[in-house]
Write a protein that holds these residues in place. Structure first.
Motif, PDB file in Angstrom:
ATOM      1  N   GLN A 106       1.530  11.820  -7.255  1.00  0.00           N
ATOM      2  CA  GLN A 106       0.448  11.906  -8.281  1.00  0.00           C
ATOM      3  C   GLN A 106      -0.569  12.795  -8.792  1.00  0.00           C
ATOM      4  O   GLN A 106      -0.975  13.431  -9.886  1.00  0.00           O
ATOM      5  CB  GLN A 106      -0.585  10.522  -8.087  1.00  0.00           C
ATOM      6  N   LYS A 160       5.005   6.520  -7.669  1.00  0.00           N
ATOM      7  CA  LYS A 160       5.684   6.773  -8.664  1.00  0.00           C
ATOM      8  C   LYS A 160       5.261   5.785  -9.937  1.00  0.00           C
ATOM      9  O   LYS A 160       4.885   6.301 -11.065  1.00  0.00           O
ATOM     10  CB  LYS A 160       7.091   6.893  -8.863  1.00  0.00           C
ATOM     11  N   PHE A 196      -9.116  10.802  -9.542  1.00  0.00           N
ATOM     12  CA  PHE A 196      -8.761  10.190 -10.882  1.00  0.00           C
ATOM     13  C   PHE A 196      -9.692  10.845 -11.787  1.00  0.00           C
ATOM     14  O   PHE A 196      -9.464  10.710 -13.039  1.00  0.00           O
ATOM     15  CB  PHE A 196      -8.723   8.818 -10.553  1.00  0.00           C
ATOM     16  N   SER A 238       0.788  -1.091   0.084  1.00  0.00           N
ATOM     17  CA  SER A 238       0.156   0.035  -0.054  1.00  0.00           C
ATOM     18  C   SER A 238       0.919   1.206   0.229  1.00  0.00           C
ATOM     19  O   SER A 238       2.064   1.106   0.040  1.00  0.00           O
ATOM     20  CB  SER A 238      -0.997  -0.025   1.046  1.00  0.00           C
ATOM     21  N   MET A 256      -7.595  -1.714  -8.461  1.00  0.00           N
ATOM     22  CA  MET A 256      -6.460  -1.573  -7.648  1.00  0.00           C
ATOM     23  C   MET A 256      -6.803  -1.056  -6.240  1.00  0.00           C
ATOM     24  O   MET A 256      -6.050  -1.151  -5.277  1.00  0.00           O
ATOM     25  CB  MET A 256      -5.434  -0.817  -8.202  1.00  0.00           C
ATOM     26  N   SER A 297      10.579   5.840  -2.149  1.00  0.00           N
ATOM     27  CA  SER A 297       9.747   4.557  -3.044  1.00  0.00           C
ATOM     28  C   SER A 297       8.537   4.368  -1.952  1.00  0.00           C
ATOM     29  O   SER A 297       8.476   4.556  -0.791  1.00  0.00           O
ATOM     30  CB  SER A 297      10.579   3.332  -2.752  1.00  0.00           C
ATOM     31  N   ARG A 299      -8.034   8.056  -4.189  1.00  0.00           N
ATOM     32  CA  ARG A 299      -7.526   9.032  -4.827  1.00  0.00           C
ATOM     33  C   ARG A 299      -5.957   9.202  -4.974  1.00  0.00           C
ATOM     34  O   ARG A 299      -5.265   8.225  -4.725  1.00  0.00           O
ATOM     35  CB  ARG A 299      -7.915  10.309  -3.916  1.00  0.00           C
TER      36      ARG A 299
HETATM   37  P1  ADP Z   1       6.781   3.874  -5.960  1.00  0.00           P
HETATM   38  O1  ADP Z   1       6.943   3.793  -7.606  1.00  0.00           O
HETATM   39  O2  ADP Z   1       7.015   5.327  -5.836  1.00  0.00           O
HETATM   40  O3  ADP Z   1       7.968   3.106  -5.355  1.00  0.00           O
HETATM   41  P2  ADP Z   1       4.558   2.647  -6.159  1.00  0.00           P
HETATM   42  O4  ADP Z   1       3.773   3.209  -7.645  1.00  0.00           O
HETATM   43  O5  ADP Z   1       4.781   1.247  -6.361  1.00  0.00           O
HETATM   44  O6  ADP Z   1       5.384   3.568  -5.508  1.00  0.00           O
HETATM   45  O7  ADP Z   1       3.125   2.348  -5.165  1.00  0.00           O
HETATM   46  C1  ADP Z   1       3.459   2.000  -3.901  1.00  0.00           C
HETATM   47  C2  ADP Z   1       2.258   1.280  -3.415  1.00  0.00           C
HETATM   48  O8  ADP Z   1       1.200   2.133  -3.438  1.00  0.00           O
HETATM   49  C3  ADP Z   1       1.641   0.129  -4.660  1.00  0.00           C
HETATM   50  O9  ADP Z   1       1.529  -1.061  -3.777  1.00  0.00           O
HETATM   51  C4  ADP Z   1       0.749   0.713  -5.296  1.00  0.00           C
HETATM   52  O10 ADP Z   1      -0.335  -0.203  -5.656  1.00  0.00           O
HETATM   53  C5  ADP Z   1      -0.060   1.689  -4.120  1.00  0.00           C
HETATM   54  N1  ADP Z   1      -0.510   2.963  -4.786  1.00  0.00           N
HETATM   55  C6  ADP Z   1       0.002   3.540  -5.772  1.00  0.00           C
HETATM   56  N2  ADP Z   1      -0.880   4.703  -5.986  1.00  0.00           N
HETATM   57  C7  ADP Z   1      -1.862   4.629  -4.980  1.00  0.00           C
HETATM   58  C8  ADP Z   1      -2.961   5.264  -4.772  1.00  0.00           C
HETATM   59  N3  ADP Z   1      -3.288   6.483  -5.491  1.00  0.00           N
HETATM   60  N4  ADP Z   1      -3.750   5.042  -3.756  1.00  0.00           N
HETATM   61  C9  ADP Z   1      -3.594   3.867  -3.076  1.00  0.00           C
HETATM   62  N5  ADP Z   1      -2.542   2.952  -3.320  1.00  0.00           N
HETATM   63  C10 ADP Z   1      -1.596   3.395  -4.448  1.00  0.00           C
END
Ligand code: ADP
Length: 444
Positions: A89, A114, A64, A39, A80, A110, A84
């Motif tokens: 984002q 992203k 979104f 998450s 997913m 991280s 929001r």
């Molecule tokens: P990064 O690339 O910055 O490491 P990720 O895109 O992999 O981050 O996102 C980290 C976690 O959060 C993933 O499990 C993803 O599915 C979840 N996630 C990404 N965007 C959202 C959002 N808008 N709302 C809830 N969970 C999200």
């Protein structure tokens, strides 16, 4: 030589090599974080705009639905469970999806969303009816590339006509075949090979280029040069997006070579502090007494989950064995586990399947277990000269008090290291209260 073997050609993280007997490559750390971040990592920091293009006003979105996303993608986002946009984002997605396309550099730690953001951009830009590669995404390693592909497949579940292929070692494609997939995810070496040797990937037709984990790319010898070679062959009109968890000088220089006059957005890094953490120390004679002190602590105080840090792997293994014999559920994180095994240990701990996680620095640096509020130093972290390792102390303990949680930290030390406790107090201008290892009543 295969440059994508995880232990090959990897320059290890500087701090780790300074302090530890063996290095953890940054790419492995990043993959591990990706595997355990199921998450979003919450952040109370704000997004900063470091550089902007005066011709393109920035705007942000809170939902979104405000974005120009096709309905299949919104469905994917809902599936997913994203309610929001995350902080990064909110700012990045409007830019990434804008017309005319904008180039962007985005930095955030991280787990802040992203990957999901640029996956949405690729799935938006790719035209399902055109059967050739249009979006190219580069990642530093095979495993990271596959991980991104996984996200494309899940968010893009309803975009049934958009296909992905992987320009990674071992994925052999016949010379002269025409690739039909709209999205290619690859490592720089194999991608170069596909473009210039095999000639199966036509860079002139790429309209979106994503460079992920730029800081790791420049940390791994050769990858940044290969990425630059690929970038040079792209058409001028190609949109370029660059992501990085850090944005220090070498990353900045590399990024600006690829995107001159970029828009740069950055999620402020969270600062670790000791201010909302109660710190205690206990002085023991020898290892056995340290162990008894830990057991007392455990019996009388620790109710939730605890993370115990040891300076060496031998000590960690010894402690884990002893605690298990005494009936505790312990998990241990050591460097000889594979990344996937390590991620699974952390995941189980996060789910509460084990109450105690014993770790060495090598494994603990950079990983995020958000709910831990109790940390035990089984011995203090020391540097090579035997002095206190302030930064590791802060990293171990600072995690316990994040997001406004009140944390508690115990250092169970031997008599000869007591002066180090005082040096830590002095350095951080903080108080570490002494506790009697056999009398926990003083604990507030
Ligand atoms: P990064 O690339 O910055 O490491 P990720 O895109 O992999 O981050 O996102 C980290 C976690 O959060 C993933 O499990 C993803 O599915 C979840 N996630 C990404 N965007 C959202 C959002 N808008 N709302 C809830 N969970 C999200």
């Amino acid at each position: 030589r295969d440059p994508f073997q995880p232990h090959d050609s990897v320059t290890p993280c500087l701090l780790l090599t300074e302090l530890l007997p063996f290095p953890v490559p940054l790419a492995e750390l990043s993959l591990m974080n990706k595997l355990i971040h199921t998450s979003l990592v919450e952040s109370q920091q704000h997004v900063e705009i470091l550089q902007r293009d005066p011709n393109s006003p920035l705007f942000s979105v809170k939902t979104f639905e405000e974005l120009p996303l096709k309905k299949e993608l919104l469905q994917g986002v809902y599936m997913m469970g994203f309610n929001r946009p995350s902080k990064i984002q909110e700012q990045a997605l409007p830019l990434m999806l804008a017309y005319p396309p904008q180039n962007l550099i985005a930095q955030s730690q991280s787990g802040t969303g992203k990957t999901a953001a640029f996956v949405l951009a690729m799935l938006s830009r790719a035209s399902a009816s055109e059967k050739y590669p249009q979006c190219l995404c580069l990642a530093p390693t095979y495993e990271l590339a596959l991980q991104i592909g996984q996200v494309v497949r899940t968010i893009g579940k309803f975009c049934t006509d958009i296909k992905v292929n992987y320009a990674v070692r071992g994925n052999r494609v016949l010379k002269g075949t025409a690739l039909e997939e709209q999205i290619i995810i690859g490592t720089p070496g194999t991608t170069l090979d596909w473009c210039f040797k095999q000639r199966i990937l036509d860079l002139a037709k790429i309209s979106l280029f994503v460079l992920d984990e730029a800081d790791i790319m420049i940390d791994m010898q050769g990858l940044s040069c290969q990425s630059i070679r690929i970038h040079r062959a792209l058409p001028k009109s190609c949109q370029v997006l660059l992501f990085s968890a850090t944005y220090k000088e070498p990353v900045r220089a590399f990024a600006e070579r690829i995107i001159p006059d970029p828009i740069v957005i950055k999620l402020r890094e969270e600062e670790l502090t000791l201010s909302n953490i109660r710190q205690y120390f206990m002085v023991c004679q020898g290892l056995d007494e340290q162990y008894r002190a830990l057991c007392n602590l455990y019996g009388s105080f620790i109710i939730g989950q605890v993370m115990i840090f040891c300076q060496t792997r031998r000590l960690a293994v010894w402690l884990a064995g002893k605690m298990s014999q005494d009936g505790h559920q312990v998990a241990i994180l050591t460097a000889e586990l594979t990344v996937v095994q390590r991620a699974s240990v952390i995941q189980r701990f996060r789910e509460g399947k084990e109450k105690v996680l014993i770790a060495t620095n090598v494994c603990a640096r950079g990983i995020d277990v958000q709910q831990v509020t109790t940390v035990v130093n089984f011995g203090l972290p020391v540097d090579l000269d035997g002095g206190p390792d302030f930064e590791t102390y802060l990293h171990r303990i600072g995690r316990a008090g994040r997001f406004g949680h009140r944390g508690i930290a115990f250092s169970v030390v031997q008599r000869d290291t007591v002066p180090l406790v005082h040096r830590i107090e002095e350095y951080f201008q903080t108080t570490i209260k002494q506790l009697d290892p056999y009398d926990m009543d003083e604990l507030e």
